[in-house]
Design an enzyme around this catalytic site. Sequence first.
Site, PDB file in Angstrom:
ATOM      1  N   CYS A   1       1.191   4.994   3.616  1.00 12.95           N
ATOM      2  CA  CYS A   1       1.985   5.396   4.793  1.00 12.95           C
ATOM      3  C   CYS A   1       3.432   4.994   4.581  1.00 12.95           C
ATOM      4  CB  CYS A   1       1.435   4.750   6.062  1.00 12.95           C
ATOM      5  SG  CYS A   1      -0.283   5.133   6.397  1.00 12.95           S
TER       6      CYS A   1
ATOM      7  N   GLU B   1     -13.867  31.606  -2.514  1.00 14.12           N
ATOM      8  CA  GLU B   1     -13.690  30.192  -2.840  1.00 14.12           C
ATOM      9  C   GLU B   1     -14.308  29.919  -4.211  1.00 14.12           C
ATOM     10  OE1 GLU B   1     -13.107  26.411  -3.290  1.00 14.12           O
ATOM     11  OE2 GLU B   1     -12.291  27.368  -1.482  1.00 14.12           O
TER      12      GLU B   1
ATOM     13  N   CYS C   1       0.858  -1.187   0.000  1.00 12.76           N
ATOM     14  CA  CYS C   1       0.000   0.000   0.000  1.00 12.76           C
ATOM     15  C   CYS C   1       0.892   1.233   0.000  1.00 12.76           C
ATOM     16  CB  CYS C   1      -0.892  -0.018   1.246  1.00 12.76           C
ATOM     17  SG  CYS C   1      -1.819   1.498   1.508  1.00 12.76           S
TER      18      CYS C   1
ATOM     19  N   CYS D   1      -6.808  -0.957   8.224  1.00 15.73           N
ATOM     20  CA  CYS D   1      -6.130   0.308   7.961  1.00 15.73           C
ATOM     21  C   CYS D   1      -5.944   1.029   9.285  1.00 15.73           C
ATOM     22  CB  CYS D   1      -6.945   1.163   6.989  1.00 15.73           C
ATOM     23  SG  CYS D   1      -6.168   2.767   6.642  1.00 15.73           S
TER      24      CYS D   1
ATOM     25  N   ASP E   1      -4.707  30.029   1.653  1.00 13.04           N
ATOM     26  CA  ASP E   1      -4.510  28.588   1.875  1.00 13.04           C
ATOM     27  C   ASP E   1      -4.869  27.856   0.586  1.00 13.04           C
ATOM     28  OD1 ASP E   1      -4.227  26.052   2.857  1.00 13.04           O
ATOM     29  OD2 ASP E   1      -5.900  26.136   4.252  1.00 13.04           O
TER      30      ASP E   1
ATOM     31  N   TYR F   1      -9.228  31.149  -0.803  1.00 18.86           N
ATOM     32  CA  TYR F   1      -9.414  29.698  -0.845  1.00 18.86           C
ATOM     33  C   TYR F   1     -10.046  29.238   0.474  1.00 18.86           C
ATOM     34  CZ  TYR F   1      -5.839  30.640  -4.382  1.00 18.86           C
ATOM     35  OH  TYR F   1      -5.117  31.179  -5.433  1.00 18.86           O
TER      36      TYR F   1
ATOM     37  N   CYS G   1       0.098  23.236   1.899  1.00 20.27           N
ATOM     38  CA  CYS G   1       0.352  21.803   2.053  1.00 20.27           C
ATOM     39  C   CYS G   1       1.461  21.345   1.124  1.00 20.27           C
ATOM     40  CB  CYS G   1      -0.920  21.003   1.793  1.00 20.27           C
ATOM     41  SG  CYS G   1      -1.604  21.225   0.140  1.00 20.27           S
TER      42      CYS G   1
END
Length: 471
Positions: A85, A351, A82, A178, A400, A330, A427
């Site tokens: 992670c 937005e 997977c 998970c 953002d 945003y 991010c």
Amino acid sequence: MRKRRIRQVFENIAVTDAGAKGKTIGKAPDGRIIFISNAVPGDVVDVQTTKKRKAYFEGIATTFHTLSDKRTTPVCEHFGICGGCKWQHMDYPHQLYYKQKEVENNLRRIGHLEIPDILPIIGSDQKYFYRNKMEFSFSDSRWLTQEEINSKSEITDKNAIGFHIPGMWDKILDIKKCHLQADPSNEIRLEIKNYAQTNGLSFFNPRNQQGLLRTLMIRTSSTKEIMVLIQFYDDNEDKRIGLLNHLKNTFPQIDSLLYVINRKGNDTIYDQEVHCHYGKDFIYEQMENLKFKITSKSFYQTNSKQAYELYKVVRKLAGLNKTELVYDLYTGIGTIAQFIAAEAKKVVGIEAIPEAISAAETNAQENNIDNVDFYSGDMKNILNDEFVAINGKPDIIITDPPRDGMHKDVVRQILEIAPEKIVYVSCNSATQARDLELMKEEYQIEIIQPVDMFPQTHHVENVVLLKKRIR
């Protein structure tokens, strides 16, 4: 005739650092960088290359001669297959170190920025089971392990509900457990699979575009509410109602039980009608004294507890004293705008998605906030001189943007507006660095605060406070 790819093997490569996208770094004998997908800094490994470029190689570690002291034992049985992670094998304090280092490297190397000392990254108290939203895919041709393939036995159980194998759009890894979302997430997913197989509900085949069960979304909130949405490809009413009623009866704690019939080529639901089978069509999130109504299409930070830490950073860096006009770019469903509203004179949120603005207005009404206004439109078009003339020149801009960062026209307009302060939440510190470089002649960086929203992954959030240069 296609030229055959020659894969090289490099022996005894010292893994020295972590790079972009969760890969680690070694150096080939000829001096070129090797990006390694499954090692930890401090390992000494043999590497088989998977890609060769002029300036670098990509590869996978096949033999481990020395194991790094930064390693830890992954908790998930699916680790390594997977792709969710990728840093489970790295001890959490070291994850934080490399995340902070990535932020610094991006700001210096991509943005060519002069930066102050970066504040220590804010880690997450929850290392696992921190996500409030998970999306799973159904498949009638699951990913087979190498052992299953080598056994040459007939495989009868090919159904899966889980995640896409990285780089393979049509292969789904069947997930047993998970570790990203708290229970009853796993129980709900496994019960759906069990019911479907017992009652002959077909699983989706993405290549042939056929099958009943397509995707599953589970949301869990800080208020302990649960939303479940099943996306069907075919519309078999009897089987659909049978499954949904079974979930309703088996998990009475589900507050919102929804479904979508989607026969498009892709499984996005943003242009689809969502039907409510049972309960309400939303759940609530809570932050301090604020409640946010979350629908199936709402964007909300997927780590609720760390979202609170992130928003506290934004509020602190903005340094409000109830006299400022703030633009929140945003804004999504208006979470940041409403979180800071009590300390501002007025907040204006913008937005692109109309449904998000509608949700923001509803949330503001329910929270009895009357000093926020929300506007819907493409940021590069709506944020213009006329908009500023109508709404006033902001003292502070909070932005953002999505991972791609801001459009250059938006950056240009921000520079024309020339607020005293900008709080940039990102991010993706690489695109953040690119945008900050465009503003560095007019703004200086005062504070940099990374926040870890996603333990066990390489992703990191970063907040930067900018102040207008004095001329």
